[in-house]
Scaffold this motif. Structure first.
Motif, mmCIF file in Angstrom:
data_model
loop_
_atom_site.group_PDB
_atom_site.id
_atom_site.type_symbol
_atom_site.label_atom_id
_atom_site.label_comp_id
_atom_site.label_asym_id
_atom_site.label_seq_id
_atom_site.Cartn_x
_atom_site.Cartn_y
_atom_site.Cartn_z
ATOM 1 N N ASN A 1 32.314 9.067 24.464
ATOM 2 C CA ASN A 1 31.297 8.035 24.693
ATOM 3 C C ASN A 1 30.517 8.338 25.957
ATOM 4 O O ASN A 1 29.912 7.445 26.567
ATOM 5 C CB ASN A 1 31.953 6.654 24.783
ATOM 6 N N GLU A 2 30.504 9.610 26.350
ATOM 7 C CA GLU A 2 29.851 10.027 27.587
ATOM 8 C C GLU A 2 28.524 10.731 27.322
ATOM 9 O O GLU A 2 28.293 11.245 26.220
ATOM 10 C CB GLU A 2 30.776 10.963 28.377
ATOM 11 N N PHE A 3 27.678 10.776 28.354
ATOM 12 C CA PHE A 3 26.394 11.447 28.234
ATOM 13 C C PHE A 3 25.927 11.894 29.612
ATOM 14 O O PHE A 3 26.359 11.358 30.641
ATOM 15 C CB PHE A 3 25.343 10.531 27.586
ATOM 16 N N LYS B 117 23.492 12.964 36.252
ATOM 17 C CA LYS B 117 24.674 12.102 36.229
ATOM 18 C C LYS B 117 25.412 12.212 34.898
ATOM 19 O O LYS B 117 24.784 12.330 33.843
ATOM 20 C CB LYS B 117 24.266 10.648 36.463
ATOM 21 N N ARG B 118 26.729 12.163 34.994
ATOM 22 C CA ARG B 118 27.561 12.023 33.788
ATOM 23 C C ARG B 118 28.075 10.593 33.772
ATOM 24 O O ARG B 118 28.745 10.154 34.710
ATOM 25 C CB ARG B 118 28.715 13.023 33.782
ATOM 26 N N MET B 119 27.741 9.870 32.713
ATOM 27 C CA MET B 119 28.096 8.461 32.610
ATOM 28 C C MET B 119 28.720 8.198 31.247
ATOM 29 O O MET B 119 28.726 9.070 30.374
ATOM 30 C CB MET B 119 26.856 7.585 32.794
ATOM 31 N N ASN B 120 29.252 7.002 31.068
ATOM 32 C CA ASN B 120 29.722 6.607 29.742
ATOM 33 C C ASN B 120 29.012 5.336 29.306
ATOM 34 O O ASN B 120 28.237 4.733 30.072
ATOM 35 C CB ASN B 120 31.242 6.442 29.710
ATOM 36 N N THR B 121 29.268 4.920 28.081
ATOM 37 C CA THR B 121 28.552 3.771 27.534
ATOM 38 C C THR B 121 28.986 2.455 28.169
ATOM 39 O O THR B 121 28.357 1.422 27.937
ATOM 40 C CB THR B 121 28.760 3.698 26.009
ATOM 41 N N GLU B 122 30.057 2.498 28.950
ATOM 42 C CA GLU B 122 30.465 1.314 29.697
ATOM 43 C C GLU B 122 29.673 1.175 30.990
ATOM 44 O O GLU B 122 29.849 0.210 31.735
ATOM 45 C CB GLU B 122 31.964 1.393 30.018
ATOM 46 N N GLY B 123 28.826 2.189 31.274
ATOM 47 C CA GLY B 123 28.025 2.142 32.484
ATOM 48 C C GLY B 123 28.697 2.748 33.694
ATOM 49 O O GLY B 123 28.175 2.655 34.818
ATOM 50 N N GLU B 124 29.840 3.406 33.493
ATOM 51 C CA GLU B 124 30.569 3.999 34.616
ATOM 52 C C GLU B 124 29.971 5.351 34.990
ATOM 53 O O GLU B 124 29.683 6.164 34.111
ATOM 54 C CB GLU B 124 32.049 4.171 34.269
ATOM 55 N N LEU B 125 29.791 5.568 36.278
ATOM 56 C CA LEU B 125 29.322 6.857 36.785
ATOM 57 C C LEU B 125 30.538 7.758 36.973
ATOM 58 O O LEU B 125 31.412 7.471 37.787
ATOM 59 C CB LEU B 125 28.583 6.678 38.112
#
Length: 433
Positions: free
Chosen positions: A195-197, A207-215
């Motif tokens: 679920n990362e991008f 930045k590498r983040m996930n769909t939860e908004g976490e950096l």
């Protein structure tokens, strides 16, 4: 009341004419293409079977010729050994015959001296030399039955039928919104099976983040300038192009390494393919080409149509479709060009003018999904075009309050990630059932 009903009917007709009817036309067109392709593939398979049969006959002829040659060689050796044995026996036979003649001569001469000095030599001829007998066994090949031949060659595989899931939703829905904290977010790329991008804006930070908004990670580019484009390989490693130093970099285990150094050409769009090759859009003094790299080695260059006309004009974004087609958006001409995996021109999409778009079609980011749909970010019209693999419009994603969509990416579940240029948002949209 009548006017209200008429408005509903008009809207339904517009929906049917602009979206649903073209969608069914597209599906029907793809089925006809599939029918033609199936006929061609079956014809090719029959031709392959016939050719294999010819090869089998050729192999059998070669094997039989070898058997005959081997049999002839064994015959030659047998005859040579018999000839040698005959010569040996003939010598002995001649010696015995000479001895008999000599003895008759002594008897007939009645020579007293020869009779007195005679000594028998018969013992010398009692040892008859050994010899041999040859038995030629008949040829008994292994039984070649039809079943044994089928097992040896193998079966003709049944056709694989894959059911295409889902369809374009009438009302796509936002299932997630991530605030990236970027200035002018312009690139997004999903990391497979997570679920990362990766996402970036007009800065040197990726930045590498996930769909939860976490950096999860922050990466600073080597040149301290914003990357031109991003992609992710099969292992999930980030790869980005840098127009400032004309290099392509890979980020692996937190370490940045130069993957390809270009010197003269400037890299722009980039995507990782199903075979883990890299497709890169390169620019040099107005010339543009798409280059395929395999392990940093150039294996393909795509630049012109069969007519000699350039395919690309200032490419913005690119993606490989699941059928191997290469999709590229052109800034200078506001078009999306699609070629097959051999680089042959298929079609050019210029936007669907029947929809009465407010502004000129302005394609930026492109993406594809598991159904070979092509998704195009139309920045100035604040929508996403969804077209089929043949360039027919299926639907517009225009109901999710998208603002200046600059880049697109789809994840392993066909969720659409939209990077909005004038906000810091990445919107996650479900558009397939």
């Amino acid at each position: 009341m009548c006017n209200s009903k008429q408005d509903i009917i008009r809207k339904d007709v517009q929906k049917l004419e602009s979206e649903l009817a073209p969608a069914f036309e597209s599906i029907f067109s793809e089925i006809e293409i599939m029918e033609s392709d199936v006929l061609n593939k079956h014809g090719e398979r029959r031709q392959a079977i016939t050719e294999f049969g010819r090869k089998c006959h050729k192999v059998v002829d070669i094997v039989m010729t070898k058997y005959l040659s081997d049999s002839k060689e064994i015959e030659r050796r047998d005859l040579d050994s018999i000839k040698s044995l005959k010569a040996k026996i003939q010598d002995q036979k001649s010696s015995v015959k000479s001895e008999i003649q000599e003895k008759h001569s002594i008897l007939e001469s009645k020579d007293a001296f020869k009779l007195a000095s005679y000594t028998s030599k018969n013992n010398e001829y009692r040892d008859v030399p050994s010899w041999f007998e040859l038995k030629i066994p008949p040829f008994h090949p292994n039984e070649l039955s039809e079943l044994a031949l089928f097992q040896l060659i193998g079966e003709i595989p049944e056709t694989e039928k894959t059911y295409i899931r889902g369809h374009v939703l009438e009302e796509p829905e936002i299932v997630g919104t991530v605030s990236t904290g970027n200035h002018e977010t312009n690139r997004v790329n999903c990391i497979p099976n997570t679920n990362e991008f990766y996402v970036c804006g007009v800065s040197e930070i990726i930045k590498r983040m996930n769909t939860e908004g976490e950096l999860l990670e922050m990466i600073t580019t080597k040149s301290k300038t914003s990357p031109s484009n991003l992609t992710v390989n099969r292992e999930g490693d980030l790869i980005y192009t840098d127009v400032d130093d004309k290099n392509i970099y890979i980020v692996k285990n937190g370490q940045i390494r130069c993957l390809i150094r270009l010197f003269k050409w400037t890299p722009r769009g980039i995507c990782s393919t199903s075979s883990d090759d890299l497709l890169v859009a390169l620019l040099l003094k107005g010339d543009t080409k798409i280059v395929r790299y395999s392990d940093s080695t150039v294996t393909q260059e795509i630049q012109y149509k069969d007519t000699g006309e350039p395919l690309y004009h200032d490419p913005a974004s690119m993606e490989e479709n699941k059928n191997g087609d290469i999709v590229v958006s052109n800034w200078a001409t506001n078009t999306v060009v699609v070629v097959n995996n051999e680089g042959k021109f298929k079609f050019e999409y210029k936007g669907n003018h029947q929809n009465n778009l407010e502004d000129t079609f302005t394609p930026d980011g492109v993406a594809t999904d598991s159904m070979c749909h092509i998704l195009i970010a139309d920045r100035n019209n604040h929508i996403v075009h969804v077209i089929d693999r043949n360039g027919q419009i299926l639907v517009y994603i225009d109901s999710c309050n998208i603002q200046y969509p600059y880049d697109l990416s789809t994840d392993s579940k066909d969720m659409l990630f939209v990077a909005e240029f004038k906000t810091d948002l990445v919107k996650v949209i479900k558009y397939l059932k």
